[in-house]
Motif scaffolding. Structure first.
Motif, short mmCIF file in Angstrom:
data_model
loop_
_atom_site.label_atom_id
_atom_site.label_comp_id
_atom_site.label_asym_id
_atom_site.label_seq_id
_atom_site.Cartn_x
_atom_site.Cartn_y
_atom_site.Cartn_z
N VAL A 1 0.83 -1.20 0.00
CA VAL A 1 0.00 0.00 0.00
C VAL A 1 0.87 1.26 0.00
O VAL A 1 0.57 2.24 -0.69
N ARG A 2 1.96 1.25 0.76
CA ARG A 2 2.85 2.41 0.76
C ARG A 2 3.46 2.61 -0.62
O ARG A 2 3.64 3.75 -1.08
N TRP A 3 3.78 1.52 -1.30
CA TRP A 3 4.32 1.61 -2.66
C TRP A 3 3.27 2.17 -3.63
O TRP A 3 3.60 2.90 -4.57
N MET A 4 2.01 1.82 -3.40
CA MET A 4 0.93 2.26 -4.29
C MET A 4 0.53 3.71 -4.05
O MET A 4 -0.10 4.33 -4.92
N THR A 5 0.85 4.26 -2.88
CA THR A 5 0.39 5.62 -2.54
C THR A 5 1.55 6.54 -2.16
O THR A 5 1.52 7.18 -1.10
N PRO A 6 2.55 6.68 -3.03
CA PRO A 6 3.67 7.57 -2.68
C PRO A 6 3.24 9.04 -2.60
O PRO A 6 3.85 9.83 -1.89
N PHE A 7 2.17 9.36 -3.31
CA PHE A 7 1.66 10.75 -3.30
C PHE A 7 1.18 11.19 -1.93
O PHE A 7 1.03 12.39 -1.66
N ALA A 8 0.92 10.22 -1.03
CA ALA A 8 0.40 10.56 0.30
C ALA A 8 1.50 10.73 1.33
O ALA A 8 1.20 11.02 2.50
N ASP A 9 2.77 10.59 0.93
CA ASP A 9 3.86 10.65 1.90
C ASP A 9 3.89 11.98 2.65
O ASP A 9 4.26 12.03 3.84
N ASP A 10 3.54 13.07 1.97
CA ASP A 10 3.63 14.40 2.60
C ASP A 10 2.30 14.86 3.19
O ASP A 10 2.20 16.00 3.65
N TRP A 11 1.29 13.99 3.19
CA TRP A 11 0.00 14.37 3.76
C TRP A 11 0.08 14.35 5.30
O TRP A 11 1.00 13.76 5.88
N ALA A 12 -0.91 14.97 5.91
CA ALA A 12 -1.01 14.89 7.38
C ALA A 12 -1.13 13.43 7.79
O ALA A 12 -1.78 12.63 7.10
N SER A 13 -0.49 13.06 8.89
CA SER A 13 -0.38 11.65 9.26
C SER A 13 -1.74 10.98 9.40
O SER A 13 -1.93 9.83 8.99
N GLY A 14 -2.73 11.69 9.98
CA GLY A 14 -4.04 11.08 10.17
C GLY A 14 -4.72 10.75 8.85
O GLY A 14 -5.27 9.65 8.68
N VAL A 15 -4.67 11.69 7.91
CA VAL A 15 -5.29 11.48 6.59
C VAL A 15 -4.54 10.38 5.84
O VAL A 15 -5.14 9.51 5.20
N ARG A 16 -3.19 10.43 5.92
CA ARG A 16 -2.38 9.44 5.22
C ARG A 16 -2.67 8.03 5.72
O ARG A 16 -2.87 7.10 4.93
N GLU A 17 -2.73 7.86 7.03
CA GLU A 17 -2.98 6.53 7.57
C GLU A 17 -4.39 6.05 7.28
O GLU A 17 -4.61 4.85 7.04
N ALA A 18 -5.35 6.98 7.26
CA ALA A 18 -6.73 6.59 6.93
C ALA A 18 -6.81 6.10 5.48
O ALA A 18 -7.47 5.09 5.19
N LEU A 19 -6.14 6.81 4.58
CA LEU A 19 -6.13 6.40 3.18
C LEU A 19 -5.48 5.03 3.03
O LEU A 19 -6.02 4.15 2.34
N ARG A 20 -4.35 4.84 3.68
CA ARG A 20 -3.62 3.58 3.51
C ARG A 20 -4.33 2.42 4.20
O ARG A 20 -4.24 1.28 3.72
N LEU A 21 -5.04 2.69 5.28
CA LEU A 21 -5.84 1.64 5.89
C LEU A 21 -6.96 1.21 4.95
O LEU A 21 -7.20 0.00 4.75
N THR A 22 -7.63 2.21 4.35
CA THR A 22 -8.69 1.90 3.39
C THR A 22 -8.14 1.13 2.20
O THR A 22 -8.74 0.15 1.74
N ALA A 23 -6.98 1.56 1.70
CA ALA A 23 -6.36 0.88 0.56
C ALA A 23 -5.97 -0.54 0.93
O ALA A 23 -6.14 -1.48 0.13
N GLY A 24 -5.45 -0.72 2.15
CA GLY A 24 -5.06 -2.07 2.59
C GLY A 24 -6.26 -3.00 2.66
O GLY A 24 -6.19 -4.15 2.24
N ILE A 25 -7.37 -2.48 3.20
CA ILE A 25 -8.59 -3.29 3.27
C ILE A 25 -9.07 -3.64 1.87
O ILE A 25 -9.49 -4.77 1.61
N ALA A 26 -9.00 -2.65 0.96
CA ALA A 26 -9.45 -2.89 -0.42
C ALA A 26 -8.57 -3.92 -1.11
O ALA A 26 -9.07 -4.80 -1.82
N VAL A 27 -7.26 -3.83 -0.92
CA VAL A 27 -6.34 -4.78 -1.55
C VAL A 27 -6.60 -6.19 -1.03
O VAL A 27 -6.73 -7.15 -1.81
N PHE A 28 -6.69 -6.33 0.29
CA PHE A 28 -6.88 -7.67 0.85
C PHE A 28 -8.28 -8.20 0.51
O PHE A 28 -8.45 -9.39 0.23
#
Length: 251
Positions: free
Chosen positions: A51-78
């Motif tokens: 998920v981190r590899w798929m969302t490099p654009f979120a690296d500079d986002w606020a930590s809360g928003v970034r983690e929410a996006l990556r959690l959603t992406a992780g759930i979607a991937v799995f």
């Protein structure tokens, strides 16, 4: 849809009354479980890095928003991987266990009136057709998996409605695969099989959705596979009534 669930219940009851047949049908499912269980376990450990590899654009986002996006992406991937695995598990299990499940389906039919004779076809030709059908299903599963993965990013809907739709879709394809054993004996191929299933869509969706739900239970895909094969055989028998010997009359 209730009729479809009843077919599944009848199949599970059939194997429950015949423990030897249930154990006989477990062998291919156990082998497939080792394969897919290993792949999903590996994905579970790697999904964070993926998920981190798929969302490099979120690296500079606020930590809360970034983690929410990556959690959603992780759930979607799995979730997408689980959807594809659910479909391919049945396909691979049926390919591995073709002799097992053909024998099991024949015994189910013999117990309720008899089955048509096996088609005069070399074993390798039938196996080749099963592999081709598996490839077609695999492409369809990947296409739906990508679609459900993308829809999984929709807030709320992606975590509620989409999983339910994915369960129903996977159930429809599962029914197509499981009824294939009895229908192949009647020389009804994949395209004709799905056309026939569409004539009883509510029952097909009921059977498939209930089966898919049971397969999501830990070890459910293994424990209930023999019953699902038996239930699908009973459904196929009724769908193909014109090519099926009549049930014996009870005195």
């Amino acid at each position: 849809m209730v009729d479809g669930v009843r077919y599944l219940g009848r199949g599970i009851a059939w194997t429950a009354r015949r423990p030897a047949q249930w154990a006989f049908g477990l062998v291919p499912a156990l082998l497939a479980l080792l394969l897919f269980g290993g792949l999903l376990t590996w994905l579970g450990f790697q999904v964070g890095d993926l998920v981190r590899w798929m969302t490099p654009f979120a690296d500079d986002w606020a930590s809360g928003v970034r983690e929410a996006l990556r959690l959603t992406a992780g759930i979607a991937v799995f979730g997408a991987a689980l959807f594809v695995s659910l479909l391919l598990f049945t396909t691979v299990t049926l390919i591995i266990g073709e002799p097992f499940y053909e024998a099991l389906a024949a015994r189910v039919e013999d117990s309720v009136g008899g089955a048509p004779p096996e088609p005069d076809e070399p074993f390798w030709r039938g196996l080749g057709r099963s592999v081709r059908d598996a490839l077609v299903l695999g492409v369809a599963a990947l296409a739906f998996g990508v679609l459900f993965f993308a829809l999984g990013f929709i807030p709320v809907v992606g975590q509620t409605v989409v999983p339910v739709v994915a369960l129903v879709v996977s159930g429809y394809f599962l029914t197509g695969e499981l009824t294939g054993i009895a229908m192949e004996r009647r020389e009804i191929r994949r395209k004709e099989r799905f056309a026939l299933l569409r004539t009883r869509r509510p029952a097909v969706l009921g059977f498939g959705t209930a089966t898919a739900a049971l397969f999501l239970i830990p070890l459910g895909a293994v424990l209930f596979m023999p019953g699902a094969v038996a239930g699908a055989t009973l459904m196929a028998r009724d769908l193909c009534a014109a090519d099926t010997p009549p049930a014996p009359k009870v005195a």
